[in-house]
Design an enzyme around this catalytic site. Structure first.
Site, PDB file in Angstrom:
ATOM      1  N   ASN A  31       0.864  -1.186   0.000  1.00  0.00           N
ATOM      2  CA  ASN A  31       0.000   0.000   0.000  1.00  0.00           C
ATOM      3  C   ASN A  31       0.899   1.234   0.000  1.00  0.00           C
ATOM      4  O   ASN A  31       1.453   1.596   1.027  1.00  0.00           O
ATOM      5  CB  ASN A  31      -0.889  -0.036   1.263  1.00  0.00           C
ATOM      6  CG  ASN A  31      -1.745   1.213   1.405  1.00  0.00           C
ATOM      7  OD1 ASN A  31      -1.849   2.013   0.488  1.00  0.00           O
ATOM      8  ND2 ASN A  31      -2.370   1.377   2.574  1.00  0.00           N
ATOM      9  N   TRP A  32       1.042   1.834  -1.177  1.00  0.00           N
ATOM     10  CA  TRP A  32       1.958   2.968  -1.303  1.00  0.00           C
ATOM     11  C   TRP A  32       1.368   4.260  -0.727  1.00  0.00           C
ATOM     12  O   TRP A  32       2.053   5.277  -0.665  1.00  0.00           O
ATOM     13  CB  TRP A  32       2.327   3.185  -2.775  1.00  0.00           C
ATOM     14  CG  TRP A  32       3.330   2.188  -3.303  1.00  0.00           C
ATOM     15  CD1 TRP A  32       3.869   1.121  -2.637  1.00  0.00           C
ATOM     16  CD2 TRP A  32       3.935   2.203  -4.603  1.00  0.00           C
ATOM     17  NE1 TRP A  32       4.760   0.467  -3.445  1.00  0.00           N
ATOM     18  CE2 TRP A  32       4.823   1.103  -4.661  1.00  0.00           C
ATOM     19  CE3 TRP A  32       3.805   3.012  -5.733  1.00  0.00           C
ATOM     20  CZ2 TRP A  32       5.584   0.814  -5.798  1.00  0.00           C
ATOM     21  CZ3 TRP A  32       4.562   2.727  -6.863  1.00  0.00           C
ATOM     22  CH2 TRP A  32       5.446   1.640  -6.893  1.00  0.00           C
ATOM     23  N   LYS A  33       0.077   4.236  -0.380  1.00  0.00           N
ATOM     24  CA  LYS A  33      -0.603   5.444   0.137  1.00  0.00           C
ATOM     25  C   LYS A  33      -0.362   6.611  -0.836  1.00  0.00           C
ATOM     26  O   LYS A  33      -0.351   6.377  -2.041  1.00  0.00           O
ATOM     27  CB  LYS A  33      -0.135   5.730   1.563  1.00  0.00           C
ATOM     28  CG  LYS A  33      -0.271   4.474   2.443  1.00  0.00           C
ATOM     29  CD  LYS A  33      -0.061   4.708   3.887  1.00  0.00           C
ATOM     30  CE  LYS A  33      -0.220   3.376   4.621  1.00  0.00           C
ATOM     31  NZ  LYS A  33      -0.116   3.496   6.055  1.00  0.00           N
ATOM     32  N   HIS A  48      -9.615   1.170   4.630  1.00  0.00           N
ATOM     33  CA  HIS A  48      -8.365   1.392   5.364  1.00  0.00           C
ATOM     34  C   HIS A  48      -8.615   2.383   6.503  1.00  0.00           C
ATOM     35  O   HIS A  48      -9.390   3.327   6.363  1.00  0.00           O
ATOM     36  CB  HIS A  48      -7.285   1.930   4.415  1.00  0.00           C
ATOM     37  CG  HIS A  48      -5.935   1.932   5.032  1.00  0.00           C
ATOM     38  ND1 HIS A  48      -5.532   2.914   5.901  1.00  0.00           N
ATOM     39  CD2 HIS A  48      -4.907   1.045   4.946  1.00  0.00           C
ATOM     40  CE1 HIS A  48      -4.305   2.632   6.315  1.00  0.00           C
ATOM     41  NE2 HIS A  48      -3.909   1.497   5.747  1.00  0.00           N
ATOM     42  N   GLU A  51      -5.778  -5.102  10.423  1.00  0.00           N
ATOM     43  CA  GLU A  51      -4.756  -4.081  10.700  1.00  0.00           C
ATOM     44  C   GLU A  51      -5.114  -3.338  11.978  1.00  0.00           C
ATOM     45  O   GLU A  51      -5.923  -2.398  11.948  1.00  0.00           O
ATOM     46  CB  GLU A  51      -4.712  -3.063   9.551  1.00  0.00           C
ATOM     47  CG  GLU A  51      -4.252  -3.619   8.239  1.00  0.00           C
ATOM     48  CD  GLU A  51      -3.615  -2.537   7.359  1.00  0.00           C
ATOM     49  OE1 GLU A  51      -2.508  -2.762   6.900  1.00  0.00           O
ATOM     50  OE2 GLU A  51      -4.221  -1.478   7.184  1.00  0.00           O
ATOM     51  N   GLY A 105       2.638  -1.094   4.358  1.00  0.00           N
ATOM     52  CA  GLY A 105       2.745   0.326   4.023  1.00  0.00           C
ATOM     53  C   GLY A 105       4.184   0.724   3.769  1.00  0.00           C
ATOM     54  O   GLY A 105       4.738   0.492   2.694  1.00  0.00           O
TER      55      GLY A 105
END
Ligand code: PGA
Length: 253
Positions: A10-12, A93, A163, A232
Protein backbone atom coordinates in the site's frame (compact mmCIF):
# COMPACT_ATOMS: atom_id res chain seq x y z
CA UNK A 1 -3.35 -26.84 4.06
CA UNK A 2 -1.61 -25.40 0.99
CA UNK A 3 -1.51 -21.66 1.17
CA UNK A 4 -1.09 -19.25 -1.67
CA UNK A 5 0.30 -16.16 0.03
CA UNK A 6 -0.54 -12.62 -1.04
CA UNK A 7 1.69 -9.63 -0.36
CA UNK A 8 0.01 -6.29 -0.91
CA UNK A 9 2.01 -3.05 -1.00
CA UNK A 10 0.00 0.00 0.00
CA UNK A 11 1.96 2.97 -1.30
CA UNK A 12 -0.60 5.44 0.14
CA UNK A 13 0.04 8.96 -1.28
CA UNK A 14 3.61 8.09 -2.39
CA UNK A 15 5.93 8.54 -4.23
CA UNK A 16 5.82 12.14 -5.43
CA UNK A 17 6.52 11.41 -9.13
CA UNK A 18 5.62 8.83 -11.77
CA UNK A 19 9.30 8.36 -12.53
CA UNK A 20 10.05 7.33 -8.96
CA UNK A 21 6.98 5.05 -8.97
CA UNK A 22 8.41 3.28 -12.04
CA UNK A 23 11.78 2.87 -10.37
CA UNK A 24 10.30 1.22 -7.27
CA UNK A 25 7.89 -0.89 -9.29
CA UNK A 26 10.65 -2.24 -11.54
CA UNK A 27 12.61 -3.46 -8.55
CA UNK A 28 9.46 -5.12 -7.16
CA UNK A 29 9.05 -6.89 -10.51
CA UNK A 30 12.53 -8.36 -10.15
CA UNK A 31 11.81 -9.87 -6.74
CA UNK A 32 8.24 -10.98 -7.46
CA UNK A 33 9.25 -14.00 -9.51
CA UNK A 34 8.35 -16.66 -6.91
CA UNK A 35 5.04 -18.35 -6.16
CA UNK A 36 3.65 -15.67 -3.80
CA UNK A 37 1.20 -13.23 -5.38
CA UNK A 38 2.45 -9.64 -5.20
CA UNK A 39 0.02 -6.74 -5.56
CA UNK A 40 1.09 -3.10 -5.61
CA UNK A 41 -1.53 -0.45 -4.83
CA UNK A 42 -0.07 2.87 -5.99
CA UNK A 43 -1.89 6.21 -6.24
CA UNK A 44 -4.49 5.63 -9.02
CA UNK A 45 -2.75 8.15 -11.31
CA UNK A 46 0.22 5.80 -11.72
CA UNK A 47 -1.73 2.63 -12.58
CA UNK A 48 -1.71 2.99 -16.38
CA UNK A 49 1.98 3.80 -16.37
CA UNK A 50 2.95 0.83 -14.17
CA UNK A 51 0.71 -1.55 -16.10
CA UNK A 52 3.10 -1.22 -19.06
CA UNK A 53 6.09 -2.57 -17.12
CA UNK A 54 6.33 -6.31 -17.85
CA UNK A 55 6.33 -8.82 -15.00
CA UNK A 56 4.18 -10.85 -12.61
CA UNK A 57 3.22 -8.10 -10.16
CA UNK A 58 -0.47 -7.23 -10.08
CA UNK A 59 -1.97 -3.81 -9.43
CA UNK A 60 -4.68 -2.48 -7.13
CA UNK A 61 -6.39 0.76 -6.17
CA UNK A 62 -6.58 2.31 -2.69
CA UNK A 63 -10.23 3.35 -2.83
CA UNK A 64 -13.15 3.48 -5.27
CA UNK A 65 -16.52 5.18 -5.64
CA UNK A 66 -19.58 3.10 -4.63
CA UNK A 67 -21.27 3.45 -8.02
CA UNK A 68 -20.84 3.83 -11.76
CA UNK A 69 -19.66 6.77 -13.89
CA UNK A 70 -21.58 10.01 -13.40
CA UNK A 71 -21.58 13.49 -11.91
CA UNK A 72 -19.29 12.85 -8.93
CA UNK A 73 -16.47 15.40 -9.02
CA UNK A 74 -13.10 14.07 -7.96
CA UNK A 75 -14.16 10.43 -7.69
CA UNK A 76 -12.82 7.31 -9.45
CA UNK A 77 -15.10 4.35 -10.15
CA UNK A 78 -14.15 0.69 -9.82
CA UNK A 79 -14.63 0.26 -13.61
CA UNK A 80 -12.05 3.00 -14.21
CA UNK A 81 -9.60 1.29 -11.85
CA UNK A 82 -10.11 -1.98 -13.68
CA UNK A 83 -9.61 -0.29 -17.04
CA UNK A 84 -6.36 1.28 -15.78
CA UNK A 85 -4.99 -2.15 -14.86
CA UNK A 86 -6.14 -2.74 -11.26
CA UNK A 87 -7.46 -6.15 -10.26
CA UNK A 88 -7.67 -5.43 -6.52
CA UNK A 89 -8.78 -2.49 -4.39
CA UNK A 90 -8.02 -1.71 -0.75
CA UNK A 91 -11.25 -0.69 1.00
CA UNK A 92 -11.95 0.49 4.52
CA UNK A 93 -8.37 1.39 5.36
CA UNK A 94 -8.19 3.03 8.80
CA UNK A 95 -6.70 6.21 7.30
CA UNK A 96 -9.84 6.58 5.18
CA UNK A 97 -12.10 5.70 8.11
CA UNK A 98 -10.40 8.52 10.05
CA UNK A 99 -11.45 10.85 7.21
CA UNK A 100 -15.05 9.85 7.93
CA UNK A 101 -15.67 6.70 5.85
CA UNK A 102 -18.40 4.54 7.41
CA UNK A 103 -19.05 0.79 7.30
CA UNK A 104 -22.14 1.46 5.15
CA UNK A 105 -20.07 3.39 2.60
CA UNK A 106 -17.41 0.69 2.56
CA UNK A 107 -20.15 -1.87 1.97
CA UNK A 108 -21.29 0.09 -1.11
CA UNK A 109 -17.71 0.23 -2.38
CA UNK A 110 -17.21 -3.52 -1.91
CA UNK A 111 -20.33 -4.25 -3.95
CA UNK A 112 -19.27 -1.85 -6.71
CA UNK A 113 -15.76 -3.35 -6.80
CA UNK A 114 -17.14 -6.90 -7.13
CA UNK A 115 -19.42 -5.85 -10.00
CA UNK A 116 -16.40 -4.37 -11.83
CA UNK A 117 -14.37 -7.56 -11.37
CA UNK A 118 -12.01 -6.22 -8.70
CA UNK A 119 -11.09 -8.20 -5.59
CA UNK A 120 -11.72 -6.00 -2.55
CA UNK A 121 -9.11 -6.09 0.21
CA UNK A 122 -11.28 -5.20 3.21
CA UNK A 123 -9.40 -3.71 6.15
CA UNK A 124 -10.69 -4.14 9.68
CA UNK A 125 -8.95 -3.21 12.93
CA UNK A 126 -9.59 -1.76 16.35
CA UNK A 127 -8.17 1.54 17.59
CA UNK A 128 -7.24 0.06 20.94
CA UNK A 129 -7.37 -3.17 22.89
CA UNK A 130 -9.31 -3.24 26.15
CA UNK A 131 -9.09 -5.88 28.85
CA UNK A 132 -12.81 -6.63 28.59
CA UNK A 133 -12.31 -7.69 24.94
CA UNK A 134 -14.81 -5.16 23.58
CA UNK A 135 -12.51 -4.82 20.58
CA UNK A 136 -13.77 -8.19 19.39
CA UNK A 137 -17.33 -6.81 19.17
CA UNK A 138 -15.97 -3.83 17.29
CA UNK A 139 -14.20 -6.04 14.73
CA UNK A 140 -17.29 -8.22 14.35
CA UNK A 141 -19.44 -5.17 13.66
CA UNK A 142 -16.97 -3.83 11.10
CA UNK A 143 -16.79 -7.15 9.26
CA UNK A 144 -20.55 -7.79 9.35
CA UNK A 145 -21.60 -4.28 8.29
CA UNK A 146 -19.00 -4.03 5.53
CA UNK A 147 -19.98 -7.43 4.10
CA UNK A 148 -23.75 -6.97 4.44
CA UNK A 149 -25.67 -8.31 1.46
CA UNK A 150 -22.57 -9.65 -0.30
CA UNK A 151 -23.60 -12.82 -2.13
CA UNK A 152 -21.99 -16.10 -1.20
CA UNK A 153 -20.88 -16.77 -4.78
CA UNK A 154 -19.00 -13.46 -5.12
CA UNK A 155 -17.60 -13.61 -1.61
CA UNK A 156 -14.57 -15.76 -2.42
CA UNK A 157 -13.11 -12.80 -4.37
CA UNK A 158 -12.75 -10.87 -1.11
CA UNK A 159 -9.55 -10.66 0.92
CA UNK A 160 -9.52 -9.57 4.55
CA UNK A 161 -6.72 -7.57 6.14
CA UNK A 162 -6.57 -7.30 9.90
CA UNK A 163 -4.76 -4.08 10.70
CA UNK A 164 -4.82 -2.99 14.35
CA UNK A 165 -4.83 0.80 14.11
CA UNK A 166 -2.45 1.06 17.08
CA UNK A 167 0.23 -0.82 15.13
CA UNK A 168 0.06 1.12 11.84
CA UNK A 169 2.54 3.64 10.48
CA UNK A 170 4.88 5.94 12.39
CA UNK A 171 2.25 6.70 15.02
CA UNK A 172 2.17 3.02 16.11
CA UNK A 173 2.16 2.73 19.91
CA UNK A 174 3.71 -0.75 19.82
CA UNK A 175 4.22 -3.73 17.52
CA UNK A 176 1.54 -6.36 17.31
CA UNK A 177 2.51 -9.91 18.27
CA UNK A 178 1.91 -12.99 16.09
CA UNK A 179 -0.34 -14.56 18.76
CA UNK A 180 -2.55 -11.46 18.77
CA UNK A 181 -2.97 -11.90 15.04
CA UNK A 182 -3.63 -15.63 15.48
CA UNK A 183 -6.52 -14.89 17.85
CA UNK A 184 -8.02 -12.48 15.35
CA UNK A 185 -7.46 -14.84 12.43
CA UNK A 186 -9.52 -17.54 14.13
CA UNK A 187 -12.16 -15.02 15.22
CA UNK A 188 -12.55 -13.55 11.72
CA UNK A 189 -12.73 -16.96 10.12
CA UNK A 190 -15.54 -17.89 12.50
CA UNK A 191 -17.47 -14.73 11.58
CA UNK A 192 -17.04 -15.53 7.87
CA UNK A 193 -17.99 -19.14 8.40
CA UNK A 194 -21.21 -18.18 10.27
CA UNK A 195 -22.15 -15.84 7.44
CA UNK A 196 -21.08 -17.72 4.31
CA UNK A 197 -20.58 -21.33 5.41
CA UNK A 198 -17.34 -23.08 6.24
CA UNK A 199 -16.29 -24.02 2.73
CA UNK A 200 -16.59 -20.49 1.34
CA UNK A 201 -14.98 -18.97 4.44
CA UNK A 202 -11.92 -21.20 4.19
CA UNK A 203 -11.10 -19.83 0.75
CA UNK A 204 -10.79 -16.27 2.03
CA UNK A 205 -7.27 -15.08 2.73
CA UNK A 206 -6.71 -13.15 5.92
CA UNK A 207 -3.69 -10.87 5.80
CA UNK A 208 -1.85 -9.09 8.57
CA UNK A 209 -0.99 -5.38 8.31
CA UNK A 210 0.68 -2.89 10.63
CA UNK A 211 4.44 -2.15 10.73
CA UNK A 212 5.32 -5.34 8.84
CA UNK A 213 9.08 -5.58 8.31
CA UNK A 214 11.67 -8.20 7.34
CA UNK A 215 12.27 -8.62 11.09
CA UNK A 216 8.74 -9.54 12.18
CA UNK A 217 7.26 -11.08 8.99
CA UNK A 218 8.42 -14.67 9.61
CA UNK A 219 6.69 -14.76 13.02
CA UNK A 220 3.35 -13.64 11.58
CA UNK A 221 3.60 -16.39 8.98
CA UNK A 222 4.68 -19.28 11.20
CA UNK A 223 3.08 -18.50 14.59
CA UNK A 224 0.35 -16.17 13.34
CA UNK A 225 -0.64 -18.28 10.34
CA UNK A 226 -1.09 -15.18 8.16
CA UNK A 227 -2.09 -15.75 4.53
CA UNK A 228 0.09 -12.80 3.56
CA UNK A 229 0.56 -9.12 4.36
CA UNK A 230 -0.70 -5.62 3.71
CA UNK A 231 2.40 -3.46 3.89
CA UNK A 232 2.75 0.33 4.02
CA UNK A 233 6.18 1.85 4.63
CA UNK A 234 8.26 -1.25 3.86
CA UNK A 235 6.57 -1.57 0.44
CA UNK A 236 8.27 1.65 -0.67
CA UNK A 237 11.68 0.29 0.27
CA UNK A 238 12.61 -2.24 -2.44
CA UNK A 239 15.21 -3.97 -0.27
CA UNK A 240 12.85 -4.54 2.66
CA UNK A 241 9.93 -5.44 0.43
CA UNK A 242 11.89 -8.02 -1.55
CA UNK A 243 13.11 -9.59 1.70
CA UNK A 244 9.49 -9.99 2.86
CA UNK A 245 8.55 -11.52 -0.50
CA UNK A 246 11.44 -13.96 -0.10
CA UNK A 247 10.23 -14.96 3.39
CA UNK A 248 6.72 -15.55 2.03
CA UNK A 249 8.07 -17.62 -0.87
CA UNK A 250 9.96 -19.80 1.61
CA UNK A 251 7.08 -20.11 4.06
CA UNK A 252 3.82 -20.66 2.22
CA UNK A 253 2.29 -22.16 -0.87
P1 PGA B 1 2.62 0.33 7.76
O1 PGA B 1 1.20 0.59 7.09
O2 PGA B 1 3.13 -0.97 7.21
O3 PGA B 1 3.47 1.50 7.34
O4 PGA B 1 2.40 0.30 9.25
C1 PGA B 1 0.28 -0.45 6.92
C2 PGA B 1 -0.99 0.08 6.31
O5 PGA B 1 -1.37 1.21 6.63
O6 PGA B 1 -1.65 -0.61 5.51
Amino acid sequence: MLRNLIIVGNWKMNPASGKEAERIFKSVQNSAAGQSRVVICPPALYLSRLKKIPGKTLLGGQNCFPGEAGAFTGEISSEMLYDAGARYVILGHSERRTMGETNAEINGKIRAALVAGLSPILCVGEKERDEGHKYLDFIKEEAQECLKGVAKNSFSGIILAYEPVWAIDKSATRESAPEEFREMYIFLRRILSDKFGREAAEKVRILYGGSVSPKNAAGFLSEGGADGFLIGRASLDPKKFSKIIELCDQSGN
